[in-house]
Every structure is written in C-alpha cells, then in structure tokens.
Scaffold this active site. Structure first.
Site, PDB file in Angstrom:
ATOM      1  CG  ASP A 111      -5.401   4.624   7.667  1.00 27.01           C
ATOM      2  OD1 ASP A 111      -6.409   4.395   6.976  1.00 27.01           O
ATOM      3  OD2 ASP A 111      -4.240   4.338   7.304  1.00 27.01           O
ATOM      4  CG  ASP A 153      -1.944  -1.093   1.231  1.00 29.19           C
ATOM      5  OD1 ASP A 153      -2.151  -1.715   0.171  1.00 29.19           O
ATOM      6  OD2 ASP A 153      -2.557  -1.325   2.288  1.00 29.19           O
ATOM      7  CB  THR A 167     -19.029  -4.095   8.441  1.00 31.26           C
ATOM      8  OG1 THR A 167     -18.673  -4.020   7.066  1.00 31.26           O
ATOM      9  CG2 THR A 167     -18.512  -5.395   9.021  1.00 31.26           C
ATOM     10  CG  LEU A 168     -24.210  -1.490   9.379  1.00 32.32           C
ATOM     11  CD1 LEU A 168     -25.429  -1.507  10.290  1.00 32.32           C
ATOM     12  CD2 LEU A 168     -24.640  -1.246   7.931  1.00 32.32           C
ATOM     13  N   GLY A 179     -11.926  -3.223   8.083  1.00 33.61           N
ATOM     14  CA  GLY A 179     -12.849  -4.272   7.627  1.00 33.61           C
ATOM     15  C   GLY A 179     -12.148  -5.627   7.577  1.00 33.61           C
ATOM     16  CG  ASP A 180      -9.012  -6.254   5.037  1.00 40.22           C
ATOM     17  OD1 ASP A 180     -10.017  -6.698   4.448  1.00 40.22           O
ATOM     18  OD2 ASP A 180      -8.209  -5.468   4.508  1.00 40.22           O
ATOM     19  N   GLY A 220      -2.246   2.785   8.728  1.00 37.70           N
ATOM     20  CA  GLY A 220      -1.894   1.585   7.976  1.00 37.70           C
ATOM     21  C   GLY A 220      -2.846   0.432   8.206  1.00 37.70           C
ATOM     22  CB  SER A 222      -3.126  -0.040  12.282  1.00 37.39           C
ATOM     23  OG  SER A 222      -3.976  -0.714  11.393  1.00 37.39           O
TER      24      SER A 222
HETATM   25  O1  RIB Z   1      -9.017  -3.554   2.811  1.00 34.49           O
HETATM   26  C1  RIB Z   1      -7.878  -2.732   2.782  1.00 34.49           C
HETATM   27  C2  RIB Z   1      -6.936  -3.238   1.737  1.00 34.49           C
HETATM   28  O2  RIB Z   1      -7.556  -3.122   0.477  1.00 34.49           O
HETATM   29  C3  RIB Z   1      -5.660  -2.449   1.611  1.00 34.49           C
HETATM   30  O3  RIB Z   1      -4.636  -2.913   2.449  1.00 34.49           O
HETATM   31  C4  RIB Z   1      -5.336  -2.574   0.137  1.00 34.49           C
HETATM   32  O4  RIB Z   1      -4.191  -3.308  -0.119  1.00 34.49           O
HETATM   33  C5  RIB Z   1      -6.580  -3.200  -0.503  1.00 34.49           C
HETATM   34  O5  RIB Z   1      -6.403  -4.532  -0.760  1.00 34.49           O
END
Ligand code: RIB
Length: 312
Positions: free
Chosen positions: A254, A18, A228-229, A259-260, A295, A299
C-alpha cells in the site's frame, strides 16, 4: 536542541482519518468493484509527515485542526503516542475531522478523495500562535491540504526567520505566485510537477521529463526541486547538481503515505545536515519502508528500518 532529539521540525498541515478499501483493482467511473479488506486509520499529509519525522528522532511540532469526534481523538492518540508536540493542534467545535476515502489495488497503488472538514478551519492566527516553534525549527514543512491563508502565514513566518522551508505541493491546486519565492525546496511527484510546470511528457523518458520539470520549478523560485518518481526514485535539481537518486525495490502492499514518509524523512535528513544526495536516498528508503505495510501512519517505521533498507 532539546536533549534526545536529532533536530527540530515544524509541520503545518492536515490531519485526516482514512477509510481504506483494498481490492484487486481501482474502480473506473460508474463502476463498483468488490474489494477484499477495509481499515480505518490516521492519515492526512501533514500528520503523516509529522509522524515520520518524529519516528526518525526529530522534535516535531504539528500545527493543524481536528474536530471533536472520534477521528480527532484517534489523531491525537497516534501523533501524541509517536511523541509529537500537540499544543498547536486545535479542536473545532462544529466541523468534523478531515476524512478520506481511499481505494488501494493489488499493486499498492491508490486513489484518494478528501473531505477537508476542520483542516479548512486552520487560521493565520493559529499559525501565528506557533511562531516561536516555527522560528526555532531547523526545517518548516507544509502541504496544500489546509486553507491558503494559513499556509501563506506559515511560509511568511518561516522564510522571514531564515528557516529552511519545504513545500510538498499536494494535492495540486493553484497557488499564488508569491508562494514560490518563499520556498527553499519543493517536492512534488511527477503528476504534480507536470501540473505546476505545464510540461507534458510527450514521449520523453521519465528522467528526461523530470529533469525538464525540475529545472522549470527552480526557475519559478525554489533553490531545490525534488520530484518523486515512485519506484524509480527521485530526481533532484539544485545547487548540488541535477541527478536521479534511485528508489528501492520492495514488495509494495500500500503506497498510501509513502510520499509523506519521503517528505518527513527528507526534512529530518536536511535538518541533520546530510548532503542532498544522501538525504534523498534516506527519504527514498523511508518511503519504500512505508509502502510495505497497510496504511499511512500505521506503516511508518523508525530509523533502524530505514537504515536496514539502505544497507541491504
Ligand atoms: O498522502 C496520503 C494522505 O493523503 C492520506 O493519509 C490521506 O489522508 C490524504 O491526506
């Protein structure tokens, strides 16, 4: 289960690098905005979810592909350093590692554009080679940032083996009808849910809208739908009922990767056998912790940080 791990997760997905510029607001079409900070760091929805799951104590196998460049080296260092199994991360001889241009505004909101690079080179054969890890995982997680044939192969192996199958359907894109029947849990955000269900908000409250979309998503195949909201939390619809699980108020710096974190943490919580409401609350907390720092993988934090927010 190997000693020392709380559960086993297999993640099939993207590994990106990123390039992030932060500034007062997001640019509109044709506009140049002067930003104030720049960072480069490991990302990618697949790698981010793997990273969060490993930090929470899961044994994690990551399946994906990077290039033979510094960005791929960094990804292997980041995920390997966190403790993920790297044996199924391939290195493409010609294609670059996936790269992302990310803008972040002063509220922590972002826009993201991805150049898939080596992520598009993940083949069904690569997924097949990880069959044993997929079949022995408590939860199999994938997203839509790699090639479709590989995703489908992963879903087929996992669902045929009776694994709990999670799809984070991001970035939104058309997917074959057959995919929906292979998923136990689908986890879009509200924008993605609107795309897949075709249901516009049209003056409804956020939760009324989410409730309608989640019900439609379940009718499409998955047993559980979690939407997710953002700051509001997440809406659940499934065998455990239909309800909102509130989010956590934090000072967001940030939201990239939040979401991940949610997906990685939800996979761990489900694999550990938490009731669905508790699992979603745990995932909300993990996502909120990630939003408080710059990040994506940089993060993310472990269980003590998530538990601290849960018990604040
Ligand atoms: O969901 C966030 C991610 O989306 C970022 O890290 C970026 O690489 C994209 O895949």
């Amino acid at each position: 289960m190997k000693q020392g791990y709380s559960c086993a997760i297999a993640v099939l997905g993207s590994l990106n690098y990123d390039f992030v510029v932060r500034g007062p607001r997001l640019p509109v079409r044709g506009e140049t905005v002067m930003g104030d900070r720049f960072n480069m760091q490991c990302g990618g929805k697949g790698a981010n979810q793997a990273c969060q799951a490993v930090l929470l104590g899961a044994r994690v196998t990551m399946i994906g592909c990077v290039g033979r460049d510094f960005m791929g080296d960094e990804q292997l260092k980041s995920l390997g350093g966190a403790g993920a199994e790297l044996a199924h991360i391939y290195r493409h001889p010609n294609l670059p590692t996936g790269a992302c241009a990310i803008h972040v505004d002063s509220r922590g909101d972002n826009t993201i554009m991805v150049a898939a690079g080596a992520n598009n080179a993940v083949t069904p054969a690569m997924v097949e080679a990880a069959r044993e890890e997929i079949e022995s995982a408590d939860v199999f997680v994938t997203q839509l940032e790699i090639g479709e044939a590989a995703i489908i192969r992963g879903l087929q192996i996992a669902s045929a083996a009776g694994r709990f199958v999670m799809l984070d359907p991001a970035p939104m894109r058309p997917i074959p009808e057959t995919v929906w029947g292979m998923i136990d849990l689908v986890k879009p955000n509200e924008t993605e849910a609107a795309y897949y269900t075709g249901i516009a908000r049209e003056g409804r409250s956020l939760t009324e809208w989410a409730a309608q979309m989640a019900a439609k998503l379940r009718a499409m195949g998955p047993r559980h739908a979690v939407i997710t909201l953002g700051r509001e939390g997440a809406w659940y619809d499934g065998p455990d009922g239909a309800f909102l699980v509130p989010g956590f108020a934090v000072d967001a710096v940030d939201t990239t990767g939040s979401g991940d974190s949610f997906s990685g943490a939800l996979a761990v919580a489900i694999a550990e056998g938490m009731p669905m409401r508790d699992a979603i609350l745990f995932a909300n907390a993990a996502g909120a912790v990630t939003a408080t720092r710059d990040g994506a993988q940089t993060s993310m934090r472990g269980r003590e940080h998530v538990e601290a927010l849960l018990h604040r």
